[in-house]
Design an enzyme around this catalytic site. Structure first.
Site, mmCIF file in Angstrom:
data_model
loop_
_atom_site.group_PDB
_atom_site.id
_atom_site.type_symbol
_atom_site.label_atom_id
_atom_site.label_comp_id
_atom_site.label_asym_id
_atom_site.label_seq_id
_atom_site.Cartn_x
_atom_site.Cartn_y
_atom_site.Cartn_z
ATOM 1 N N SER A 1 0.781 -1.170 0.098
ATOM 2 C CA SER A 1 0.244 0.153 -0.002
ATOM 3 C C SER A 1 0.976 1.357 -0.085
ATOM 4 O O SER A 1 0.574 2.366 -0.155
ATOM 5 C CB SER A 1 -0.836 -0.079 1.245
ATOM 6 O OG SER A 1 -1.691 -1.083 1.496
ATOM 7 N N HIS B 1 -2.176 -3.002 -6.828
ATOM 8 C CA HIS B 1 -2.842 -2.842 -5.515
ATOM 9 C C HIS B 1 -4.301 -2.829 -5.346
ATOM 10 O O HIS B 1 -5.147 -2.137 -5.861
ATOM 11 C CB HIS B 1 -2.363 -1.313 -5.162
ATOM 12 C CG HIS B 1 -2.780 -0.787 -3.688
ATOM 13 N ND1 HIS B 1 -3.221 0.277 -3.341
ATOM 14 C CD2 HIS B 1 -2.755 -1.618 -2.711
ATOM 15 C CE1 HIS B 1 -3.784 0.363 -1.922
ATOM 16 N NE2 HIS B 1 -3.317 -0.578 -1.606
ATOM 17 N N GLU C 1 -4.782 -0.198 -8.354
ATOM 18 C CA GLU C 1 -3.963 0.742 -8.831
ATOM 19 C C GLU C 1 -2.655 -0.287 -9.376
ATOM 20 O O GLU C 1 -2.393 -1.044 -8.621
ATOM 21 C CB GLU C 1 -3.650 1.363 -7.592
ATOM 22 C CG GLU C 1 -4.337 2.554 -7.172
ATOM 23 C CD GLU C 1 -4.035 3.161 -5.920
ATOM 24 O OE1 GLU C 1 -4.486 4.631 -5.743
ATOM 25 O OE2 GLU C 1 -3.559 2.698 -5.029
ATOM 26 N N ASN D 1 -4.490 5.899 -0.971
ATOM 27 C CA ASN D 1 -4.225 5.805 0.188
ATOM 28 C C ASN D 1 -3.248 7.209 0.639
ATOM 29 O O ASN D 1 -3.488 7.428 1.736
ATOM 30 C CB ASN D 1 -3.145 4.647 0.723
ATOM 31 C CG ASN D 1 -3.868 3.402 0.659
ATOM 32 O OD1 ASN D 1 -5.170 3.327 0.821
ATOM 33 N ND2 ASN D 1 -3.169 2.449 0.669
#
Ligand code: NAD
Length: 596
Positions: free
Chosen positions: A121, A142, A154, A192
């Site tokens: 992440s 991701h 992602e 994130n």
């Protein structure tokens, strides 16, 4: 022709890995699922079967499909089982040294042309890739939590990832029914980077006892339409994982203090309170891994018990103001059975407000939400006035005049002279300190903030703002009133932005900064937040609706009060406002609305 992936490997079957296995197996791809020990392997298998059983119970999967799905998964201990896979996705804990060791080992075990992917992440995909002899075949994939549900992936390309590998992985995402955004290797990628400052801020609010966990979560769910509140989301992510992500983002992302993990997080991780997976985090769960929250020592008393707690009786309510908020609030109180005295600055304004309330109530009748009798009764409960003196016998006054401190202070000073003792005086301000208006009266203990959201008849949330002088009785009265209005009242302290705006606007501002830095496009950032985090609107869609000028003003207030360097308004936001690009209302903001 995109490469065919017939068998993939997943390393680590925790919160994310088990979900990723399910995504592949559901889409007809064979999976070798690897864990570190027999015990961990059994836990991973149980997570997968639990999830697929739930899908069957909900009618989203038939039994034969579930059996076929499970038959596609080969559960193994140790990385050697991955010798024949075309792609590996690693989902072990968020530690660089661990991931580097695993990638060096995967490099040795896997076929030379296999693609090695990490689900990290926040760590650098580039740093992970150089632990192998094939950094051009290393990529970030991701997934979002829960992986079978969230649509976004992602795809993280480093400076050495080969273009073929990127294209093959993009095609694979499509086959899995996912929407991908491809981006470069930066701490936190899109989602994130925008999410974790907000989550950490929410933990800080809870830690400072600014509001309860239930109120912080309810505020963001009901005020912003988010699928879950920030503390419940932390529990879902896992507090150990969240801690590592924040810590890495702090170190990699320019030492932004907002990413320095809240001290409480570290304490909870050390104490083994990891969230859902351990059965307890910010909330307590029925058992480890269960999504079901059970009451614990922090669970608030049942609403009725709280209401009996010293609340004053309120029958007659004065509403001062003639704008959008005042109009909505008059309707809300009248519909809930209160006698309402509306006070405006003149008969003409009163007539306009009366017309607006009638129109809105009629809409309710047309939509079948209100009977004609109830509409007439609600209207019959409202008295229209242009004189503050008519508030002499009300039990509660709600002020909703222009957002200017001098005007509000003068009004509260007048109310202080006119109203009988024991009246609760409420302000609907969204950005001014409530204590300033309270101190304009001789009775600050009776003053409270009641922050309604627009449109008031529809939005279910009210922030109840207690100053350091608000009495417990006043606060209890405010809570009882909100309950009678059918609203969720959340109690918070008297700080800029209260709960919702303080958590929402810095995130929107961060999105503008990300766009300004050319890391991604407005479309991809909007997609990432909608499809990765389940937000009803992306940040740029929301900014255009709220208005860039309004957003900038709120962000400036937050920055001025808290002096947090990360809250400084994004220069791009300032420039757009200066240029008159204010969002939908001016026809152009981040997007052009004139051509739709
Ligand atoms: N939790 C989230 O919401 C989320 C979302 C997206 C990405 N991620 C990322 O996914 C990765 C995994 O996070 P998580 O939350 O699933 O962690 P987790 O702690 O729930 O699971 C990690 C799993 O890896 C296993 N493991 C540890 N060492 C191993 C080894 N040497 N070989 C095989 N298995 C090993 C553990 O037994 C455990 O089951 C992290 O990089 C995290 O940043 C997490």
């Amino acid at each position: 022709m995109a490469r065919e992936f017939t068998r993939v490997g997943v390393v680590g079957l925790g919160t994310m890995g088990a979900g990723i296995v399910e995504v592949f197996a559901r889409n007809g791809v064979d999976v070798t699922a690897v864990e570190i020990s027999d015990g961990a392997l059994e836990r991973g298998r149980a997570t997968l079967t639990g999830s697929t059983d739930r899908a069957v119970a909900k009618g989203k999967l038939v039994e034969a499909e579930r059996d076929a799905l499970l038959a596609r998964v080969d559960f193994r201990v140790g990385l050697d089982a991955l010798h024949d896979v075309d792609l590996v996705i690693e989902a072990v804990p968020e530690h660089l040294d661990l991931k580097q060791r695993i990638f060096a080992e995967l490099d040795r075990v896997c076929k030379p042309d296999a693609i090695l992917a990490t689900n990290t992440s926040s760590l650098s995909v580039t740093e992970i890739s150089v632990a192998t002899t094939r950094p051009n075949q290393v990529i970030g994939i991701h997934f979002f939590n829960p992986a079978p549900v969230m649509k976004l992936v992602e795809v993280v390309r480093t400076v050495v990832t080969s273009a073929d590998v990127v294209a093959d992985v993009e095609a694979l995402c499509e086959r899995l029914g996912k929407v991908d955004v491809t981006i470069s290797d930066r701490a936190g990628f899109i989602a994130n980077a925008l999410l974790f400052g907000y989550l950490n801020h929410a933990v800080g609010m809870f830690e400072a006892r600014y509001a309860t966990r239930e109120d912080i979560d309810a505020a963001m769910k009901l005020g912003c339409g988010l699928p879950m509140g920030p503390l419940a989301l932390m529990d879902l992510i896992g507090l150990d994982t969240a801690y590592e992500i924040l810590d890495t983002m702090y170190r990699r992302g320019g030492r932004d203090r907002r990413h320095a993990p809240a001290p409480l997080l570290k304490q909870m991780v050390t104490a083994g309170l990891l969230g859902r997976k351990s059965g307890r985090g910010f909330y307590t769960y029925e058992r480890p891994g269960s999504p079901k929250v059970v009451p614990d020592e922090y669970t608030p008393l049942a609403a009725d018990a709280a209401l009996a707690d010293g609340a004053r009786a309120i029958a007659k309510v004065g509403v001062v103001g003639s704008g959008t908020m005042a109009t909505g609030i008059i309707e809300v109180f009248a519909k809930a059975g209160y006698e309402v005295v509306s006070v405006t600055r003149g008969a003409e304004k009163s007539a306009k407000v009366c017309e607006a309330v009638k129109t809105s109530l009629n809409k309710g009748v047309v939509r079948g939400k209100l009977s004609e009798t109830d509409r007439d009764a609600a209207l019959g409960r409202i008295t229209w006035s242009a004189t503050l003196e008519h508030l002499a016998d009300v039990d509660l006054v709600v002020e909703a005049v222009i957002e200017e401190l001098s005007v509000k202070k003068a009004l509260f000073a007048s109310l202080d002279e006119i109203c009988k003792p024991g009246v609760v005086l409420a302000t609907t301000t969204s950005s001014l300190p409530v204590i300033d208006v309270a101190m304009a009266t001789q009775r600050p203990a009776d003053v409270v903030g009641l922050h309604f959201f627009n449109p008031a008849p529809i939005m279910p949330l009210v922030e109840i703002v207690q100053t350091i002088r608000t009495s417990a009785e006043t606060s209890a009265t405010a809570r009882a009133v909100c309950a009678k209005l059918g609203k969720t009242g959340v109690v918070c302290g008297d700080r800029s932005g209260f709960i919702v705006n303080a958590l929402l606007f810095p995130y929107l501002n961060d999105a503008v900064k990300m766009l300004e830095a050319s890391y991604s496009t407005a479309d991809d950032i909007d997609y990432a937040m909608k499809l990765g985090c389940g937000y009803p609107m992306g940040p740029f869609e929301l900014l255009d609706v709220v208005g860039l000028d309004v957003s900038l003003a709120i962000q400036r207030e937050l920055y001025l009060e808290l002096r947090e360097p990360g809250f400084a308004p994004a220069p791009l936001l300032e420039h757009l406002v200066t240029a008159g690009y204010l969002g939908r209302k001016s026809g152009r903001g981040f997007r052009d609305h004139t051509r739709r």
